[in-house]
Design a protein around this motif. Structure first.
Motif, short mmCIF file in Angstrom:
data_model
loop_
_atom_site.label_atom_id
_atom_site.label_comp_id
_atom_site.label_asym_id
_atom_site.label_seq_id
_atom_site.Cartn_x
_atom_site.Cartn_y
_atom_site.Cartn_z
N ALA A 261 0.92 -1.10 -0.15
CA ALA A 261 -0.09 0.11 -0.23
C ALA A 261 0.98 1.35 -0.10
CB ALA A 261 -0.93 0.16 1.13
N GLU A 262 1.97 1.37 0.60
CA GLU A 262 3.06 2.27 0.62
C GLU A 262 3.30 2.76 -0.75
OE1 GLU A 262 6.26 1.42 3.06
OE2 GLU A 262 4.92 1.30 4.91
N HIS A 263 3.33 1.92 -1.60
CA HIS A 263 3.62 2.16 -3.17
C HIS A 263 2.46 2.08 -4.12
CE1 HIS A 263 8.06 1.60 -2.11
NE2 HIS A 263 7.57 0.45 -1.34
N TYR A 264 1.63 1.35 -3.70
CA TYR A 264 0.61 1.42 -4.85
C TYR A 264 -1.08 1.50 -4.57
CZ TYR A 264 4.14 -1.51 -6.77
OH TYR A 264 5.64 -1.78 -7.25
N ASP A 265 -1.05 2.06 -3.30
CA ASP A 265 -2.50 2.45 -2.80
C ASP A 265 -2.73 4.00 -3.04
OD1 ASP A 265 -4.92 2.68 -1.70
OD2 ASP A 265 -4.37 2.08 0.33
N LYS A 276 -10.62 3.88 -1.39
CA LYS A 276 -9.31 3.96 -2.09
C LYS A 276 -9.03 2.88 -2.93
CE LYS A 276 -6.41 6.89 0.86
NZ LYS A 276 -5.11 6.80 1.49
N VAL A 277 -8.20 2.96 -3.96
CA VAL A 277 -8.01 1.47 -4.90
C VAL A 277 -6.68 1.70 -5.10
CG1 VAL A 277 -10.08 1.28 -5.84
CG2 VAL A 277 -8.59 2.66 -6.88
N PHE A 278 -5.88 0.46 -5.32
CA PHE A 278 -4.68 0.10 -5.67
C PHE A 278 -4.46 0.08 -7.29
CE2 PHE A 278 -4.74 -1.49 -1.70
CZ PHE A 278 -3.45 -1.55 -1.13
N SER A 279 -3.37 0.69 -7.84
CA SER A 279 -3.07 0.64 -9.28
C SER A 279 -3.08 -0.92 -9.73
CB SER A 279 -1.78 1.04 -9.78
OG SER A 279 -1.23 0.91 -10.98
N THR A 280 -3.92 -1.48 -10.57
CA THR A 280 -4.14 -2.72 -11.02
C THR A 280 -2.52 -3.22 -11.49
OG1 THR A 280 -5.14 -2.22 -13.04
CG2 THR A 280 -6.30 -2.96 -11.26
N TYR A 281 -2.19 -2.34 -12.69
CA TYR A 281 -1.10 -2.61 -13.33
C TYR A 281 0.31 -2.86 -12.50
CZ TYR A 281 2.74 -2.28 -16.74
OH TYR A 281 3.82 -2.43 -17.64
N SER A 282 0.32 -2.20 -11.72
CA SER A 282 1.38 -2.01 -10.53
C SER A 282 1.43 -3.41 -9.64
CB SER A 282 1.67 -0.66 -9.91
OG SER A 282 1.87 0.38 -10.61
N VAL A 283 0.21 -3.59 -9.10
CA VAL A 283 0.11 -4.51 -8.34
C VAL A 283 0.33 -6.06 -8.96
CG1 VAL A 283 -1.47 -6.06 -6.86
CG2 VAL A 283 -1.48 -3.58 -6.42
#
Length: 295
Positions: A261-265, A276-283
């Motif tokens: 989450a520190e990087h992609y949230d 909130k959502v995370f980046s799908t491509y990055s995850v």
């Protein structure tokens, strides 16, 4: 362990045993409550897969691609032909080439659905108007447009070319505005150019980009990552802790998710500032690298 998808086509998820993060409840409610919608999201965030999922449901129904998903026993829509246009595939440097590329899938759609006797035209707006004119009165279609703003954003610093694309796209949306032939329409893009194209002449398209209810339809939530990628999370936590997978605890998994989450949230598309959502491509790339790199 299922494979992390590298596809934007829902049919590949069944054929290749890919992980599918089930967003079908959102899609069901979207189609149930709205007729023409727009979503703005960053690139590689899942917009194309979302449109492909909608198109597959309308064109092919739930079998066999949606077995095991939320929508499987709830979707009762009739099947409709789907015109799916991806502006990413069309030229952003040559207006005539853009028009030619846009017209071809529209002609192909007409041919595949036995729509004949229309007057052909090289202007996209004229062509689709002419096709709608000769369609049988009871015929309805689903229109999906991906990355509608690609030509505009590509020429944001080229005033002349930007203007040419703007007028062409504006005319196209002006023609389809309010047409009874469209059963459902969804448009995606990166930007929300509120004074341009679909937000002026296409004012019947509802912008749901920051709608609270649909703010997590595109992108991954933390709960979804935990549910659908649990095997990858366990593997990553085991590497991080230097322990066997069987020794990984729930606390270890939550701590591992914290670091993801520190990087992609931190993406929030909710006007209420709740979801909130995370980046799908990055995850997907990160979790895939855990297996491919072995670390």
């Amino acid at each position: 362990m299922k494979i992390i998808a590298q596809s934007e086509n829902i049919e590949d998820f069944l054929d290749s045993d890919f992980i599918y993060v089930d967003k079908t409840e959102y899609i069901y409610n979207l189609v149930k409550n709205y007729k023409r919608v727009f979503f703005s999201r960053p690139r590689r965030f899942g917009k194309s897969l979302t449109l492909n999922t909608i198109g597959t449901l309308f064109e092919k129904g739930v079998d066999p691609y949606f077995k095991g998903t939320w929508i499987y026993d709830k979707w009762n829509q009739e099947k409709y032909p789907v015109l799916h246009l991806s502006f990413l595939e069309y030229s952003a440097t040559d207006l005539n080439a853009f028009k030619k590329s846009l017209c071809q899938p529209i002609r192909d759609f007409a041919r595949l659905n036995n729509i004949t006797d229309y007057t052909d035209d090289n202007e996209p707006s004229n062509l689709i108007r002419n096709i709608f004119t000769v369609m049988q009165d009871q015929m309805r279609i689903v229109l999906l447009i991906d990355e509608y703003d690609r030509q505009l954003t590509a020429n944001i610093n080229n005033k002349e070319l930007y203007g040419k694309f703007r007028f062409c796209i504006r005319d196209f949306y002006g023609v389809i505005k309010g047409k009874k032939q469209i059963k459902f329409m969804a448009v995606t893009g990166v930007t929300r150019l509120k004074d341009e194209s679909i937000f002026s002449v296409g004012s019947d398209i509802l912008d749901l980009s920051y709608d609270h209810f649909f703010s997590q339809m595109i992108g991954f939530t933390r709960d979804e990552i935990r549910k659908f990628y649990i095997d990858y999370l366990k593997l990553g936590a085991s590497y991080e802790k230097g322990v066997d997978i069987d020794s990984v605890t729930d606390v270890d998994i939550e701590q591992f998710l914290d670091r993801i989450a520190e990087h992609y949230d931190s993406y929030c598309f909710d006007r209420k500032y709740h979801n909130k959502v995370f980046s799908t491509y990055s995850v997907n790339n990160f979790l895939h690298s855990i297996v491919s790199d072995g670390k």
